[in-house]
Design a protein around this motif. Structure first.
Motif, mmCIF file in Angstrom:
data_model
loop_
_atom_site.group_PDB
_atom_site.id
_atom_site.type_symbol
_atom_site.label_atom_id
_atom_site.label_comp_id
_atom_site.label_asym_id
_atom_site.label_seq_id
_atom_site.Cartn_x
_atom_site.Cartn_y
_atom_site.Cartn_z
ATOM 1 N N LEU A 1 0.829 -1.134 0.006
ATOM 2 C CA LEU A 1 0.009 0.073 -0.151
ATOM 3 C C LEU A 1 0.713 1.204 -0.046
ATOM 4 O O LEU A 1 1.918 1.249 0.643
ATOM 5 C CB LEU A 1 -0.864 -0.090 1.057
ATOM 6 C CG LEU A 1 -2.047 -1.268 1.181
ATOM 7 C CD1 LEU A 1 -2.731 -1.265 2.650
ATOM 8 C CD2 LEU A 1 -3.146 -0.861 0.031
ATOM 9 N N ARG B 1 4.549 -2.131 9.496
ATOM 10 C CA ARG B 1 3.790 -3.374 9.826
ATOM 11 C C ARG B 1 4.106 -3.978 11.083
ATOM 12 O O ARG B 1 3.252 -4.523 11.819
ATOM 13 C CB ARG B 1 3.834 -4.265 8.650
ATOM 14 C CG ARG B 1 2.983 -3.841 7.290
ATOM 15 C CD ARG B 1 3.380 -4.760 6.245
ATOM 16 N NE ARG B 1 2.709 -4.297 4.989
ATOM 17 C CZ ARG B 1 1.509 -4.447 4.787
ATOM 18 N NH1 ARG B 1 0.544 -5.117 5.703
ATOM 19 N NH2 ARG B 1 0.760 -4.029 3.840
ATOM 20 N N CYS C 1 -2.685 -7.218 7.823
ATOM 21 C CA CYS C 1 -2.621 -6.047 7.703
ATOM 22 C C CYS C 1 -3.789 -5.322 8.642
ATOM 23 O O CYS C 1 -4.751 -5.823 8.618
ATOM 24 C CB CYS C 1 -2.940 -5.688 6.231
ATOM 25 S SG CYS C 1 -2.053 -6.481 5.178
ATOM 26 N N SER C 2 -3.521 -4.150 9.182
ATOM 27 C CA SER C 2 -4.199 -3.632 10.060
ATOM 28 C C SER C 2 -5.367 -2.625 9.416
ATOM 29 O O SER C 2 -6.368 -2.348 9.925
ATOM 30 C CB SER C 2 -3.558 -2.667 11.050
ATOM 31 O OG SER C 2 -3.081 -1.549 10.392
ATOM 32 N N LYS C 3 -5.008 -2.088 8.045
ATOM 33 C CA LYS C 3 -6.010 -1.255 7.449
ATOM 34 C C LYS C 3 -6.969 -1.904 6.639
ATOM 35 O O LYS C 3 -6.428 -3.132 6.188
ATOM 36 C CB LYS C 3 -4.959 -0.306 6.371
ATOM 37 C CG LYS C 3 -3.890 0.591 7.053
ATOM 38 C CD LYS C 3 -4.685 1.751 7.672
ATOM 39 C CE LYS C 3 -3.698 2.668 8.472
ATOM 40 N NZ LYS C 3 -3.554 1.955 9.889
ATOM 41 N N HIS D 1 -8.410 -1.477 3.773
ATOM 42 C CA HIS D 1 -8.090 -1.732 2.430
ATOM 43 C C HIS D 1 -6.992 -2.763 2.168
ATOM 44 O O HIS D 1 -6.746 -3.009 0.705
ATOM 45 C CB HIS D 1 -8.169 -0.355 1.765
ATOM 46 C CG HIS D 1 -6.900 0.503 2.349
ATOM 47 N ND1 HIS D 1 -7.357 1.139 3.450
ATOM 48 C CD2 HIS D 1 -5.742 1.030 1.979
ATOM 49 C CE1 HIS D 1 -6.445 1.879 3.639
ATOM 50 N NE2 HIS D 1 -5.476 1.924 2.681
ATOM 51 N N ALA D 2 -6.365 -3.384 3.177
ATOM 52 C CA ALA D 2 -5.209 -4.162 2.769
ATOM 53 C C ALA D 2 -5.817 -5.485 2.037
ATOM 54 O O ALA D 2 -4.871 -5.710 1.204
ATOM 55 C CB ALA D 2 -5.053 -4.950 4.507
#
Lengths: 341, 829
Positions: free
Chosen positions: A138, A179, B621-623, B625-626
């Motif tokens: 991302l 992360r 993934c914490s988000k 949209h991961a």
């Protein structure tokens, strides 16, 4: 001839025949001739009935003595012969030890892996865990969470491969820092090796696809002195015990203070040579104290914790350490190249 | 960024160091010097001479003989017999006349280059006395090219011939000094946070702090005549988001001419070509302050008005280099009352260009948005010196200082009459920032023991204001990079010296050093592959979409759905691989092409499956949209050509499974959909019902496509499956204490029956007593009958707890043979 003399004669004869035998078969003949069922010494024992009873124990003893001497000598002669035979065999078995070795079929690791194994060995020994993160990453993790704002030149398309506006091919292994911090509580000690991508055309010193090793330490009371000490130790393990390090101020958006580390040239020891372009020092890595903004964004309170991070170019280490003069060799996989590692 | 040392010394007068010392010290305090170039390199024994007399050469029309006065000390033994301060020089140059003063290199001296101005030889050119067509010559008169420079840097130099020095030059003195070439140009790598260091003043400040010298920068004062600039021009910023400040000043009665020598030399030694006083002033200020400036001819500014606004989409505009530029709405323009007259921060327009007969000039000093300038310059394909500076971000306070410096120079140089006042339009200006100074915290952070008074001293050296009572640091606006205590710590560390910070190791709670389980399994794969003779390859993760055709992947295959790079280096690098084969096959092909024999390669290759097709590997993934991220899977891919066959490859695959602690035997499915493999020599590798990989010989069409001229075998194992199944745990099961019994069976069956089918029956029917089975013969021949084959196995039976009885074995054998018979395999008699 007294019994005594007779026995002495037998003994003398037997011993002399043993000396002359010269072979295992002859020795056996001697044994049979004297000690066999019909052997001369056996015959003497058989003739005991002619001996006066009072003399018998004495004669018996004499016979046994003679027998023991002959048997002992026979054994000795046997093993002498065996030894001689073995020596002859050994002497005849000499090989030319300088003939070529039988080739082992084993293949070879890639020089990047060889270098990475070295780096991992050093840091695992210091208590670091080896972790990974995604290559297709991302934009948030690759840039924003690392304090690289939206319009930073580093985000330019000329450097970064984009999948879409939110997803990039990571340009560095640093997003793994974020992360890890998001999901792990301090103390954190990790290294994160992996592939990274930059929009560089392929040439002798550039590749659009290469590897970095990220390092991250977060704990209470971590200082810049700890950063220096850790990386100096790494340099000594990696490049030799006499390696000296030099830290130069630098700038990375995600560390403050930031530094670049040079090591004394491991080719000339710092005197200056063609290898280090006469400078005596070789630039090895970038590092710094994790930026308070990065800590905060990752959910770690910068008033409680501090930490350091560093990034090593794996190809750079491999090229330097193994004196490879063209980066393209690393991705062509010519067996004549790989075989040298 | 580069600066000549002489210019730095102008503001740090007591700076005294060698070039090398300067380079090292500046680098260690944070202004990295990439290298330096001595402008007087290879310029030796060059003095001012005056041509006394010129006579024709007796034997050459193109040569002349000069009697040059250089002073008795310089002439020495080479002096003319009748004049101890003169030497004779023969030259082919024709621009000299008697009375000219010229640079003369004496016998035994050196010049930097040839008169043609080509590349400079590393060791220069040695000049020795000699004879030219029979006439003795004791030196050489020099052109600027021979001095290692060019007419660009000495605009008054003749097109061809000797450089003529000013008439007041002292005969016999050092000509290099006079030419301003005893100087060194330093090249810096300025980091993006230090915008202030893209200027002479910024570097000079750092140099003064580094060497503990006093810093004396220019301090321009605003002057001008009694008029007011506001009466000459109005300024309007229509798009304040892209222009933070616009300052305009006016100069009238402009007299264009060359700049004085000192300005020309400072510019030339920075690599900037001196042009005329007005242009030189704007360049000088840009270099000195890091503030690009622009000058408009006031007579071309319609309506005496400047408007800063975005361009219209599709508009065209001719820049001063004569090029027509196509604009869009994101390009910021400088306009007058009627039209565009310049592209803001990038380049002025042809329509408002300064000409030599200009009378009134409008100076512009503005603070444009760096990002907008950068993106516009890129879109327009015109990165200029000015845009290169603007894109880094200019301090709006410097904008104001710089224009006053320019006007001060106008007055100083006498090139015009500065109109009083200025038109200064701006929004909110950047202000000083106050950051707490906690020496204890800084020492704790750095791991040092620096006294507070030393910290204060370091900070003041770089013009940061320290309030000792409040213990705060006030950071001026040109240090936008200083935001918090960690930044102050860095400033302290830089001047304390990074090298003086001690080296320690982190204390605190111990952590376990280890490789993740996944990495351990990958390491095992490497070990097995290498012991089997495979060498490790690494290939790019992106490839061409043409790869799918090369690999015979059907047009509707999901494999063709790849993660696509929107700005690839080219089509060949445009998609992230969904199969790990192309890189390895390309490498094998390259080896084949190099005539390397029996090459075996493997790679632990990532493949990238677009999201939505499989669960992402990185589920942590914490988000939110991961989940957009693709599934990145490591695949263990092996390939070879040459001696070995399919079963060699199969052996390696099984060895890997066994070492990974996977005890159940893999099943090979010849029906698996693998279009790139030989239809009769391929199999899916199935473990516990899951296809974890595939193996086979390369399809001849694919081998042709890659130009591999031998049978080539590949195997691919999807590592995430293996990581899930693998274990490094082992349990000792004891060494068998009771004897084994073996039975050989020879079976006759149709060729269609696969060994795998036979073995499945043997294994299933053999039950607990069957320890192992091994195929020892496969035979097909006319005597067996058409379409038949024979297979012979050795079966080994053993019980853990007793010696097997004949009856037990017979019972199992019967079960096995019955099962085989059901399959269609009969025991041969």
């Amino acid at each position: 001839m007294s019994m005594n003399e007779k026995l002495e004669k037998i003994r003398q004869e037997a011993l002399s025949r043993i000396e002359q035998s010269g072979g295992l078969e002859k020795l056996e003949e001697v044994r049979v001739a004297y000690l066999g069922k019909k052997g001369e010494l056996t015959e003497v024992l058989k003739g005991m009935r002619d001996v006066a009873p009072e003399d018998r124990p004495k004669v018996g003893q004499l016979v046994n003595e003679a027998r023991a001497i002959i048997e002992k000598r026979l054994d000795e002669a046997r093993s002498e012969l065996a030894r001689a035979a073995r020596e002859l065999k050994i002497a005849s078995e000499t090989i030319d030890v300088t003939l070529p070795a039988t080739k082992m079929p084993a293949g070879h690791p890639h020089p990047n892996t060889l270098a990475l194994d070295e780096v991992e060995r050093v840091f695992v020994g210091m208590g670091y865990e080896v972790v990974e993160g995604p290559e297709v990453e991302l934009d948030y993790y690759n840039f924003e969470a690392l304090n690289i704002p939206a319009n930073h030149p580093a985000k330019d398309e000329q450097d970064t491969f984009y999948i879409n506006k939110d997803i990039v091919l990571r340009t560095q292994t640093s997003p793994v820092q974020v992360r890890i911090m998001e999901k792990q509580k301090p103390p954190i000690r990790v290294i994160a090796p992996g592939r990274v991508y930059r929009a560089d055309e392929v040439d002798a010193t550039h590749s659009p696809c290469f590897h970095q090793i990220e390092g991250l330490v977060i704990d209470k009371g971590i200082t810049m002195a700890d950063l220096k000490g850790t990386l100096a130790q790494f340099a000594r393990e990696m490049f030799g015990a006499d390696t000296k390090v030099k830290f130069r101020p630098h700038h990375f958006p995600f560390t403050e203070p930031s530094a670049e580390m040079d090591v004394s040239c491991f080719k000339c020891g710092g005197k200056g040579c063609r290898f280090c372009k006469g400078e005596g020092w070789i630039e090895i890595l970038g590092c710094g104290m994790v930026h308070p903004k990065v800590l905060r964004m990752s959910g770690i309170d910068p008033d409680v914790y501090s930490g350091f991070a560093f990034g090593i170019g794996l190809e750079r280490i491999a090229l330097l350490k193994y004196e490879i003069d063209d980066m393209r060799l690393l991705y062509e996989n010519d067996i004549r190249f790989l075989r040298q590692f | 960024m580069n600066t000549p040392l002489s210019w730095i010394k102008a503001y740090v007068p007591d700076l005294d160091c060698t070039d090398q010392q300067y380079m090292d010290a500046m680098t260690l305090s944070g202004s990295k010097v990439e290298g330096f170039r001595r402008l007087d390199k290879n310029l030796e024994k060059i003095v001012v001479g005056m041509i006394d007399q010129i006579t024709p050469h007796p034997d050459a029309d193109k040569l002349i003989v000069c009697r040059v006065r250089v002073g008795a000390e310089n002439a020495g033994a080479n002096a003319l017999p009748d004049a101890p301060d003169c030497i004779q020089i023969v030259t082919g140059a024709h621009n000299v006349k008697e009375g000219d003063k010229v640079p003369v290199v004496l016998d035994g001296g050196k010049v930097a280059g040839g008169h043609d101005g080509g590349s400079l030889p590393e060791d220069g050119i040695k000049i020795k006395k000699g004879k030219l067509r029979g006439v003795e010559s004791f030196g050489m008169m020099c052109s600027v090219e021979e001095l290692g420079s060019s007419r660009d840097m000495y605009p008054d130099a003749p097109e061809e011939g000797i450089y003529i020095l000013p008439g007041d030059a002292e005969i016999g003195s050092d000509a290099i000094e006079l030419l301003g070439l005893h100087d060194t140009d330093f090249e810096y790598e300025i980091t993006s946070n230090r915008v202030d260091c893209y200027s002479i003043i910024g570097i000079a400040r750092e140099a003064a702090a580094t060497f503990g010298s006093s810093f004396q920068p220019p301090r321009p004062v605003m002057r001008g005549n009694g008029e007011n600039a506001a009466d000459y021009v109005k300024v309007e910023i229509a798009d304040p988001d892209l222009c933070r400040r616009y300052v305009a000043r006016v100069v009238k009665n402009v007299k264009i001419g060359p700049s004085p020598e000192w300005i020309q030399r400072r510019l030339a030694n920075s690599g900037i070509r001196p042009i005329n006083n007005l242009v030189d002033i704007t360049n000088y200020v840009m270099k000195e302050y890091g503030q690009p400036m622009h000058a408009f001819d006031m007579s071309t500014v319609a309506g005496s008005k400047i408007v800063v606004k975005r361009a219209e989409d599709g508009e065209e505009f001719t820049t001063l280099d004569g090029q027509v530029r196509k604009l869009d709405h994101d390009v910021l323009m400088i306009c007058d009352g009627e039209k565009e007259i310049g592209i803001a921060g990038i380049m002025g327009g042809q329509n408002s260009m300064i000409t030599t007969d200009v009378d009134t000039v409008l100076f512009e000093s503005a603070c444009f948005d760096g990002t907008n300038i950068r993106l516009s310059a890129k879109r327009l394909g015109m990165r200029t010196d000015a845009s290169g500076i603007f894109e880094k971000g200019v301090d709006a306070n410097v904008t104001f200082e710089a224009i006053n410096r320019a006007c001060e120079l106008v007055e100083e140089l006498g090139c015009g009459e500065v109109v009083g006042g200025c038109v200064d339009v701006h929004g909110e200006l950047p202000c000083d920032k106050v950051i707490p100074l906690r020496p204890d915290w800084i020492n704790g952070f750095l791991g040092t023991d620096i006294p507070a008074e030393d910290m204060i001293k370091y900070l003041r050296k770089i013009d940061l204001d320290v309030d000792e009572k409040a213990m705060t640091v006030t950071c001026p606006s040109w240090r936008q990079d200083l935001e918090q205590e960690a930044d102050i710590a860095e400033e302290v560390a830089r001047f304390f010296g990074y090298d003086n910070i001690p080296t320690t190791l982190p204390r605190g709670e111990a952590t376990a050093g280890k490789l993740s389980f996944k990495l351990r399994v990958e390491q095992l794969a490497r070990t097995v592959a290498q012991y089997a003779g495979f060498s490790q390859a690494m290939t790019f993760s992106f490839e061409s979409p043409k790869v799918f055709d090369k690999l015979r992947i059907p047009a509707d295959s999901l494999l063709r759905e790849a993660v696509t790079i929107s700005n690839p280096l080219g089509e060949d690098y445009s998609i992230m691989r969904t199969l790990p084969l192309d890189g390895l096959l390309t490498s094998l092909a390259a080896n084949y092409n190099h005539r390397n024999k029996n090459v075996k390669l493997y790679e632990l290759a990532h493949i990238y499956i677009p999201s939505g097709r499989q669960a992402p590997v990185y589920a942590s993934c914490s988000k939110d949209h991961a989940c957009e991220l693709p599934d990145e899977r490591v695949q263990f891919v092996l390939g070879f050509y040459g001696e070995e066959d399919f079963f060699y490859m199969k052996g390696i695959v099984e060895e890997f499974f066994s070492k990974a602690g996977i005890c159940c035997r893999p099943v090979y499915n010849p029906e698996a959909e693998l279009p790139f493999l030989h239809p009769g020599r391929k199999a899916g590798i199935v473990i516990e019902g899951v296809q974890v990989g595939y193996i086979g010989e390369l399809h001849p069409d694919v081998a042709d496509a890659y130009e591999i001229g031998e049978r080539c075998h590949i195997a691919v194992i999807d590592m995430p499956f293996i990581v899930d199944m693998a274990t490094f745990d082992r349990k000792y099961t004891g060494i068998a204490r009771f004897p084994a019994v073996t039975r050989d069976i020879s079976l006759l069956m149709s060729k269609e029956i696969l060994a795998g089918q036979v073995e499945a029956v043997i294994a299933q029917r053999g039950g607990k007593l069957l320890e192992s089975y091994e195929l020892f013969d496969v035979f097909e021949g006319a005597q067996l009958g058409i379409g038949l084959k024979s297979m012979a196995y050795t079966l080994t039976f053993r019980a853990k707890d007793h010696t097997l009885e004949e009856a037990e074995i017979n019972a199992v054998m019967k079960k096995i043979l019955n099962g085989l018979s059901d399959l269609g395999a009969e025991q041969r008699s």
